[in-house]
Motif scaffolding. Structure first.
Motif, PDB file in Angstrom:
ATOM      1  N   GLN A  67     -12.476  42.631  49.942  1.00  0.00           N
ATOM      2  CA  GLN A  67     -11.366  43.508  50.315  1.00  0.00           C
ATOM      3  C   GLN A  67     -11.538  44.849  49.600  1.00  0.00           C
ATOM      4  O   GLN A  67     -11.061  45.037  48.479  1.00  0.00           O
ATOM      5  CB  GLN A  67     -10.034  42.860  49.948  1.00  0.00           C
ATOM      6  CG  GLN A  67      -9.792  41.528  50.646  1.00  0.00           C
ATOM      7  CD  GLN A  67      -8.334  41.108  50.647  1.00  0.00           C
ATOM      8  OE1 GLN A  67      -7.417  41.935  50.607  1.00  0.00           O
ATOM      9  NE2 GLN A  67      -8.090  39.807  50.719  1.00  0.00           N
ATOM     10  N   PRO A  68     -12.250  45.782  50.220  1.00  0.00           N
ATOM     11  CA  PRO A  68     -12.592  47.063  49.574  1.00  0.00           C
ATOM     12  C   PRO A  68     -11.395  47.868  49.089  1.00  0.00           C
ATOM     13  O   PRO A  68     -11.531  48.675  48.158  1.00  0.00           O
ATOM     14  CB  PRO A  68     -13.354  47.811  50.679  1.00  0.00           C
ATOM     15  CG  PRO A  68     -13.895  46.733  51.557  1.00  0.00           C
ATOM     16  CD  PRO A  68     -12.854  45.656  51.559  1.00  0.00           C
ATOM     17  N   ASN A  69     -10.237  47.688  49.700  1.00  0.00           N
ATOM     18  CA  ASN A  69      -9.060  48.473  49.314  1.00  0.00           C
ATOM     19  C   ASN A  69      -8.209  47.791  48.249  1.00  0.00           C
ATOM     20  O   ASN A  69      -7.144  48.291  47.891  1.00  0.00           O
ATOM     21  CB  ASN A  69      -8.201  48.760  50.545  1.00  0.00           C
ATOM     22  CG  ASN A  69      -8.918  49.646  51.555  1.00  0.00           C
ATOM     23  OD1 ASN A  69      -9.649  50.558  51.164  1.00  0.00           O
ATOM     24  ND2 ASN A  69      -8.736  49.376  52.833  1.00  0.00           N
ATOM     25  N   LEU A  70      -8.663  46.672  47.740  1.00  0.00           N
ATOM     26  CA  LEU A  70      -7.925  45.937  46.719  1.00  0.00           C
ATOM     27  C   LEU A  70      -7.814  46.771  45.438  1.00  0.00           C
ATOM     28  O   LEU A  70      -8.781  47.378  44.995  1.00  0.00           O
ATOM     29  CB  LEU A  70      -8.645  44.618  46.410  1.00  0.00           C
ATOM     30  CG  LEU A  70      -7.987  43.680  45.402  1.00  0.00           C
ATOM     31  CD1 LEU A  70      -6.675  43.131  45.954  1.00  0.00           C
ATOM     32  CD2 LEU A  70      -8.937  42.534  45.054  1.00  0.00           C
ATOM     33  N   ARG A  71      -6.630  46.762  44.850  1.00  0.00           N
ATOM     34  CA  ARG A  71      -6.412  47.481  43.590  1.00  0.00           C
ATOM     35  C   ARG A  71      -6.173  46.450  42.498  1.00  0.00           C
ATOM     36  O   ARG A  71      -5.384  45.521  42.669  1.00  0.00           O
ATOM     37  CB  ARG A  71      -5.240  48.452  43.730  1.00  0.00           C
ATOM     38  CG  ARG A  71      -5.521  49.496  44.812  1.00  0.00           C
ATOM     39  CD  ARG A  71      -4.379  50.440  45.037  1.00  0.00           C
ATOM     40  NE  ARG A  71      -4.607  51.281  46.198  1.00  0.00           N
ATOM     41  CZ  ARG A  71      -3.741  52.185  46.652  1.00  0.00           C
ATOM     42  NH1 ARG A  71      -2.589  52.371  46.020  1.00  0.00           N
ATOM     43  NH2 ARG A  71      -4.032  52.899  47.722  1.00  0.00           N
ATOM     44  N   MET A  72      -6.847  46.648  41.346  1.00  0.00           N
ATOM     45  CA  MET A  72      -6.907  45.585  40.353  1.00  0.00           C
ATOM     46  C   MET A  72      -6.511  46.037  38.952  1.00  0.00           C
ATOM     47  O   MET A  72      -6.767  47.168  38.553  1.00  0.00           O
ATOM     48  CB  MET A  72      -8.332  45.013  40.318  1.00  0.00           C
ATOM     49  CG  MET A  72      -8.822  44.469  41.646  1.00  0.00           C
ATOM     50  SD  MET A  72     -10.488  43.760  41.523  1.00  0.00           S
ATOM     51  CE  MET A  72     -11.443  45.238  41.150  1.00  0.00           C
ATOM     52  N   MET A  73      -5.907  45.102  38.227  1.00  0.00           N
ATOM     53  CA  MET A  73      -5.567  45.283  36.817  1.00  0.00           C
ATOM     54  C   MET A  73      -6.214  44.166  36.009  1.00  0.00           C
ATOM     55  O   MET A  73      -6.179  43.003  36.406  1.00  0.00           O
ATOM     56  CB  MET A  73      -4.043  45.237  36.606  1.00  0.00           C
ATOM     57  CG  MET A  73      -3.605  45.383  35.150  1.00  0.00           C
ATOM     58  SD  MET A  73      -1.861  44.881  34.865  1.00  0.00           S
ATOM     59  CE  MET A  73      -1.004  45.920  36.028  1.00  0.00           C
ATOM     60  N   GLY A  74      -6.831  44.514  34.876  1.00  0.00           N
ATOM     61  CA  GLY A  74      -7.407  43.523  33.992  1.00  0.00           C
ATOM     62  C   GLY A  74      -6.665  43.498  32.668  1.00  0.00           C
ATOM     63  O   GLY A  74      -6.384  44.553  32.090  1.00  0.00           O
ATOM     64  N   ILE A  75      -6.307  42.296  32.200  1.00  0.00           N
ATOM     65  CA  ILE A  75      -5.681  42.132  30.893  1.00  0.00           C
ATOM     66  C   ILE A  75      -6.679  41.400  30.008  1.00  0.00           C
ATOM     67  O   ILE A  75      -7.032  40.246  30.277  1.00  0.00           O
ATOM     68  CB  ILE A  75      -4.351  41.362  31.003  1.00  0.00           C
ATOM     69  CG1 ILE A  75      -3.362  42.160  31.882  1.00  0.00           C
ATOM     70  CG2 ILE A  75      -3.747  41.125  29.615  1.00  0.00           C
ATOM     71  CD1 ILE A  75      -2.024  41.488  32.071  1.00  0.00           C
ATOM     72  N   LEU A  76      -7.156  42.067  28.974  1.00  0.00           N
ATOM     73  CA  LEU A  76      -8.327  41.612  28.239  1.00  0.00           C
ATOM     74  C   LEU A  76      -8.007  41.163  26.819  1.00  0.00           C
ATOM     75  O   LEU A  76      -7.500  41.942  26.012  1.00  0.00           O
ATOM     76  CB  LEU A  76      -9.364  42.736  28.183  1.00  0.00           C
ATOM     77  CG  LEU A  76      -9.696  43.430  29.520  1.00  0.00           C
ATOM     78  CD1 LEU A  76     -10.680  44.566  29.283  1.00  0.00           C
ATOM     79  CD2 LEU A  76     -10.244  42.444  30.525  1.00  0.00           C
ATOM     80  N   GLN A  77      -8.330  39.912  26.511  1.00  0.00           N
ATOM     81  CA  GLN A  77      -8.258  39.455  25.131  1.00  0.00           C
ATOM     82  C   GLN A  77      -9.430  40.007  24.323  1.00  0.00           C
ATOM     83  O   GLN A  77      -9.337  40.181  23.120  1.00  0.00           O
ATOM     84  CB  GLN A  77      -8.265  37.922  25.079  1.00  0.00           C
ATOM     85  CG  GLN A  77      -6.987  37.280  25.613  1.00  0.00           C
ATOM     86  CD  GLN A  77      -6.956  35.792  25.385  1.00  0.00           C
ATOM     87  OE1 GLN A  77      -7.479  35.289  24.385  1.00  0.00           O
ATOM     88  NE2 GLN A  77      -6.352  35.057  26.311  1.00  0.00           N
TER      89      GLN A  77
END
Length: 238
Positions: free
Chosen positions: A98-108
């Protein structure tokens, strides 16, 4: 999950209104998928994003990819500690589906942030709960198709840039076994697990580890990984 100080309530209310306005005005699909190893954390995030359409709460990469293949999704929030898979490969695979997907990463482990280039928002786990409300700032970045990095991520990147511009890299040469120990650090292995992986005794691993920390001039594994990557003397496996 996100404790508020009395002095910050007004700023939180303003940010919340901005988010609701962005949700109403954005043409992005309002569905969201959550990907974390912790079921408790999945539940807490689902409550935070209840004004969106949470269509899946997954514990690993494969489960998330299957969900993305079945249904169009606008947003994804993922952690770097997954039951199966890695956040870096998840981000790459997800955007191919899904090229238009917007993502957030929460990193330990914020040191992995330099490999999460596809993510609109990156948040250090240690920053959650501070007055800047990083999770909501990250959501705003996804909705508005902009970029957000929490304070801990920005400070880490600044430290990496400073270390990379220093002249110390040529003075540090690691042995093949010390590179092995660094890879074990990046995998989160204990000394006993590293010993089993490398076919060594636990005592030998402890000795190599102590020598490695001394050579890098640091006192713990996290700082060893940071310095090794920043100086370009080790490439941690993605």
């Amino acid at each position: 999950m996100f404790p508020l100080k009395a002095s910050s309530n007004k700023r939180f209310s303003i940010l919340r209104r901005r988010i609701m306005h962005a949700v109403a005005c954005s043409d992005i699909d309002r569905s969201i998928i959550l990907v974390f190893q912790s079921r408790a954390f999945l539940g807490l995030l689902a409550d935070q994003f209840k004004h969106l359409n949470v269509i899946a709460a997954c514990e690993g990469e494969s489960e998330a990819i299957t969900a993305l293949q079945k249904q169009r999704v606008g947003l994804m929030v993922a952690g770097d500690q997954l039951k199966e898979g890695r956040i870096t490969s998840l981000g790459t695979r997800a955007t191919k589906i899904q090229p238009n997907l917007r993502m957030m990463g929460i990193l330990q482990d914020p040191i992995s942030s330099h490999r999460c280039t596809q993510f609109h928002a990156l948040i250090a786990d240690a920053d959650i709960g501070v007055d800047e409300f990083p999770v909501y700032q990250g959501l705003m970045a996804m909705l508005t198709n902009t970029q957000y990095r929490s304070t801990g991520i920005l400070e880490l990147h600044a430290a990496l840039d400073l270390a990379t511009n220093s002249d110390g890299s040529s003075a540090i040469q690691l042995t093949p076994r010390e590179h092995d120990i660094l890879r074990c650090y990046s995998m989160g292995l204990t000394n006993r697990e590293a010993a089993q992986t490398l076919g060594l005794s636990t005592y030998t691993v402890q000795t190599y580890s102590s020598d490695l920390l001394a050579k890098l001039g640091v006192k713990n594994r996290q700082k060893a990984l940071l310095k090794a990557v920043s100086l370009g003397i080790s490439k941690i496996a993605s």
